[in-house]
Scaffold this motif. Structure first.
Motif, mmCIF file in Angstrom:
data_model
loop_
_atom_site.group_PDB
_atom_site.id
_atom_site.type_symbol
_atom_site.label_atom_id
_atom_site.label_comp_id
_atom_site.label_asym_id
_atom_site.label_seq_id
_atom_site.Cartn_x
_atom_site.Cartn_y
_atom_site.Cartn_z
ATOM 1 N N TRP A 84 0.832 -1.205 0.000
ATOM 2 C CA TRP A 84 0.000 0.000 0.000
ATOM 3 C C TRP A 84 0.869 1.258 0.000
ATOM 4 N N TRP A 87 2.436 1.880 -3.394
ATOM 5 C CA TRP A 87 1.460 2.376 -4.375
ATOM 6 C C TRP A 87 1.112 3.837 -4.124
ATOM 7 N N VAL A 88 0.819 4.183 -2.887
ATOM 8 C CA VAL A 88 0.438 5.566 -2.556
ATOM 9 C C VAL A 88 1.580 6.519 -2.889
ATOM 10 N N TYR A 102 -6.843 8.003 1.849
ATOM 11 C CA TYR A 102 -5.693 7.105 1.779
ATOM 12 C C TYR A 102 -5.142 6.801 3.175
ATOM 13 N N ARG A 106 -4.992 3.164 5.144
ATOM 14 C CA ARG A 106 -3.717 2.678 5.693
ATOM 15 C C ARG A 106 -3.861 2.305 7.164
ATOM 16 N N CYS A 141 -7.251 -1.083 -7.365
ATOM 17 C CA CYS A 141 -6.324 -0.236 -8.128
ATOM 18 C C CYS A 141 -4.886 -0.464 -7.667
ATOM 19 N N CYS A 142 -4.717 -0.606 -6.356
ATOM 20 C CA CYS A 142 -3.381 -0.847 -5.792
ATOM 21 C C CYS A 142 -2.785 -2.136 -6.367
ATOM 22 N N TYR A 143 -3.572 -3.192 -6.408
ATOM 23 C CA TYR A 143 -3.068 -4.475 -6.898
ATOM 24 C C TYR A 143 -2.877 -4.478 -8.411
ATOM 25 N N TRP A 145 -1.840 -1.986 -10.110
ATOM 26 C CA TRP A 145 -0.543 -1.323 -10.256
ATOM 27 C C TRP A 145 0.586 -2.281 -9.892
#
Length: 357
Positions: A84, A87-88, A102, A106, A141-143, A145
């Motif tokens: 995470w 990605w952020v 976000y 987290r 979206c995180c995964y 990426w």
């Protein structure tokens, strides 16, 4: 300025350009391949971002903002929290944006500390269904990426199916309840009575009412200009507020009714702000809710609803009184009528059952 385009440099990708008399050279994708369509498309997007930043006057001459993290196949993240954060950090978010949703996600991840393949921890949470749906979208979206970066092999959140969210029924305050609430404030917290009446009469957002200044009140023209708000500074300590434009960036002028004129006339303008705490400082919404709003609603036997319901109340009563959705959208500060029609459409041109007996 010439268009910045990726060039082939011995198979890798480079961006070369000049700005303010200085020449720049950048390898935007470490390990990128000029013949790889995805790498080339990413490089074009970075080139476009550089040109936009130059035109906007926020160009980072260190070029750090435009470099992607190199793929580190030998140091892949082991837990979701690590992924995470990677990605952020790749999103180049503003501090305020990062401190909003976000940060909340987290915190939730850190509490559960799931592995990279676990996913049910999210659906097992006791969050509202809408919140779970929003966070699921962010995790997907995180995964996605992470798969592109070679950090994970699959997206475990793609197979999760959420139950359909129940329809939330808005229950505005009735005129009887409004009278009871305002009378309760007059008896138990008279200092805040004009503030509460103003919220009911105008339907403005809470941060707009808290930030309203006397310079925005034109008594000679009987108008109030809503152009700014005073929301919490999400990057601060939780108590500070920052002055900014309204939520939609709109500026609207509200005509004062007789009741609104009388409400404002009852306030002695001793501060820049129209509404303040008893001590003359900025109203703290959480403190106001816990110390005044909730106790007074309980004292006058009105079922609890959030302070934001004063906004729903104004809109609902305006619709019942025949004000057009376009006019209500303007008064409420919406960009168009979409929100009004979606949320309150059941109240517009409500049909009557036929007379049969």
């Amino acid at each position: 300025m010439r268009e910045i385009k990726p060039i082939d440099h011995c198979g890798s990708i480079q961006l070369k350009f000049s700005f303010s008399g200085k020449r720049y050279s950048l390898n935007p994708i470490p390990g990128g391949d000029y013949n790889n369509r995805r790498d080339l498309a990413t490089a074009k997007a970075i080139a476009n971002k550089i040109q936009i930043d130059i035109l906007a006057g926020c160009f980072d001459d260190s070029l750090d903002r435009y470099r992607l993290l190199p793929k580190q196949n030998n140091s892949k993240p082991n837990r979701l929290l690590e992924l995470w954060d990677l990605w952020v950090n790749s999103l180049d978010l503003s501090p305020a944006t990062k401190a909003n949703h976000y940060k909340a996600v987290r915190t939730m991840i850190a509490k559960s500390n799931p592995s990279l393949t676990e996913a049910q921890w999210l659906t097992n949470s006791k969050l509202a269904s809408r919140t779970v749906r929003d966070r699921l979208s962010m995790l997907r979206c995180c995964y996605n990426w992470a798969i592109e970066q070679g950090l994970v092999d699959a997206n475990p959140y793609l197979t999760i199916k959420l139950k359909k969210s129940p329809v939330t029924r808005i229950k505005p305050f009735t005129t009887t309840e409004i009278l009871a609430i305002t009378q309760g404030f007059e008896q138990l917290a008279p200092h805040y009575t004009p503030f509460v009446k103003f919220l009911f009469l105008t339907g403005v957002r809470l941060s707009e009412a808290i930030g309203l200044r006397w310079v925005d009140v034109d008594c000679s023209r009987s108008e109030i200009t809503i152009a700014e708000s005073l929301p919490k500074d999400l990057t601060g300590n939780g108590y500070t507020r920052i002055r900014k434009s309204t939520k939609t960036g709109s500026v609207r002028v509200l005509p004062m009714s007789q009741a609104l004129r009388e409400t404002l006339a009852a306030i002695a303008p001793t501060h820049e702000l129209v509404f303040t705490s008893v001590g003359g400082s900025i109203i703290d919404a959480d403190n106001f809710r816990m110390r005044h709003w909730k106790p007074i609603l309980k004292a006058v036997a009105v079922p609890y609803r959030k302070i934001h319901n004063t906004r729903h109340t104004m809109i609902s009563h305006a619709l019942e009184q025949g004000i057009a959705p376009t006019g209500i959208a303007y008064l409420a500060g919406h960009i168009d009528t979409r929100m009004v029609l979606t949320t309150y459409g059941h109240m517009i041109n409500k049909p009557q059952l036929p007379e049969l007996f």
